[in-house]
Design an enzyme around this catalytic site. Structure first.
Site, PDB file in Angstrom:
ATOM      1  N   GLU A 169       9.306  -0.596   1.887  1.00 15.29           N
ATOM      2  CA  GLU A 169       8.927  -1.314   3.112  1.00 15.29           C
ATOM      3  C   GLU A 169       8.672  -2.793   2.841  1.00 15.29           C
ATOM      4  O   GLU A 169       8.955  -3.643   3.693  1.00 15.29           O
ATOM      5  CB  GLU A 169       7.665  -0.691   3.713  1.00 15.29           C
ATOM      6  CG  GLU A 169       7.890   0.717   4.263  1.00 15.29           C
ATOM      7  CD  GLU A 169       6.582   1.428   4.565  1.00 15.29           C
ATOM      8  OE1 GLU A 169       5.522   0.762   4.638  1.00 15.29           O
ATOM      9  OE2 GLU A 169       6.618   2.657   4.698  1.00 15.29           O
ATOM     10  N   ARG A 223      -5.895  -2.429  -3.641  1.00 17.15           N
ATOM     11  CA  ARG A 223      -5.832  -1.095  -3.048  1.00 17.15           C
ATOM     12  C   ARG A 223      -4.877  -1.089  -1.847  1.00 17.15           C
ATOM     13  O   ARG A 223      -4.858  -2.037  -1.053  1.00 17.15           O
ATOM     14  CB  ARG A 223      -7.228  -0.630  -2.608  1.00 17.15           C
ATOM     15  CG  ARG A 223      -8.136  -0.432  -3.814  1.00 17.15           C
ATOM     16  CD  ARG A 223      -9.420   0.291  -3.468  1.00 17.15           C
ATOM     17  NE  ARG A 223     -10.282   0.336  -4.643  1.00 17.15           N
ATOM     18  CZ  ARG A 223     -10.147   1.203  -5.627  1.00 17.15           C
ATOM     19  NH1 ARG A 223      -9.192   2.121  -5.577  1.00 17.15           N
ATOM     20  NH2 ARG A 223     -10.951   1.166  -6.667  1.00 17.15           N
ATOM     21  N   HIS A 241       6.518  -3.487  -6.245  1.00 19.70           N
ATOM     22  CA  HIS A 241       5.166  -2.935  -6.392  1.00 19.70           C
ATOM     23  C   HIS A 241       5.273  -1.542  -6.971  1.00 19.70           C
ATOM     24  O   HIS A 241       6.170  -0.779  -6.624  1.00 19.70           O
ATOM     25  CB  HIS A 241       4.409  -2.914  -5.065  1.00 19.70           C
ATOM     26  CG  HIS A 241       5.177  -2.362  -3.904  1.00 19.70           C
ATOM     27  ND1 HIS A 241       6.183  -3.066  -3.275  1.00 19.70           N
ATOM     28  CD2 HIS A 241       5.090  -1.175  -3.250  1.00 19.70           C
ATOM     29  CE1 HIS A 241       6.679  -2.335  -2.299  1.00 19.70           C
ATOM     30  NE2 HIS A 241       6.035  -1.176  -2.267  1.00 19.70           N
TER      31      HIS A 241
END
Ligand code: AMP
Length: 126
Positions: A105, A34, A110
């Site tokens: 970032e 998460r 991802h």
């Protein structure tokens, strides 16, 4: 162009177990946890275990097994958060930021899986 992978990035540390995460799924080649600052009721990050910086890096250099495993892991996460339209869920959005204009970032590939509310426009018009 070759990619230089920084193995000190935060997701590399999560993969090595050096910092904690709220893990959702682990497969042979992929890992999901998460997001620490969720932008929707469900906000999960799916990453390959391999050292890939961006989607294009992964697409160019990953094995077929890694590619298939990653695609299936993303689909599994959508199912796990109850967002699959095919199962009566309300749907989800995938985002994979890359580089400066993508506002990436963390320099480890991802895919953001966002769900749980209407997500509005894809990109802020300006
Ligand atoms: P991006 O701008 O696409 O690189 O997104 C990076 C995401 O990583 C952001 O949504 C952050 O909230 C998230 N993030 C940063 N550090 C962590 C962490 N330690 N655990 C979980 N998510 C994180």
């Amino acid at each position: 162009m070759a990619y230089a992978y920084d193995d000190q990035n935060i997701f590399a540390k999560i993969l090595r177990g050096e910092i904690p995460c709220d893990k959702l799924l682990e497969t042979e080649h992929s890992f999901a946890f998460r997001d620490i600052a969720p932008k929707a009721p469900e906000h999960v990050l799916v990453i390959p275990k391999g050292a890939y910086v961006t989607w294009d890096h992964f697409a160019a250099e990953a094995t077929d097994a890694e590619l298939a495993d990653f695609a299936r892991a993303v689909g599994k996460v959508a199912e796990m958060v109850g967002a699959r339209p095919g199962d009566g869920g309300n749907g989800f959005r995938l985002i994979a930021n890359a580089g400066e204009d993508g506002v990436q970032e963390v320099p480890h590939l991802h895919v953001h899986v966002l769900a749980g509310r209407p997500l509005g426009w894809m990109v802020q018009p300006r």
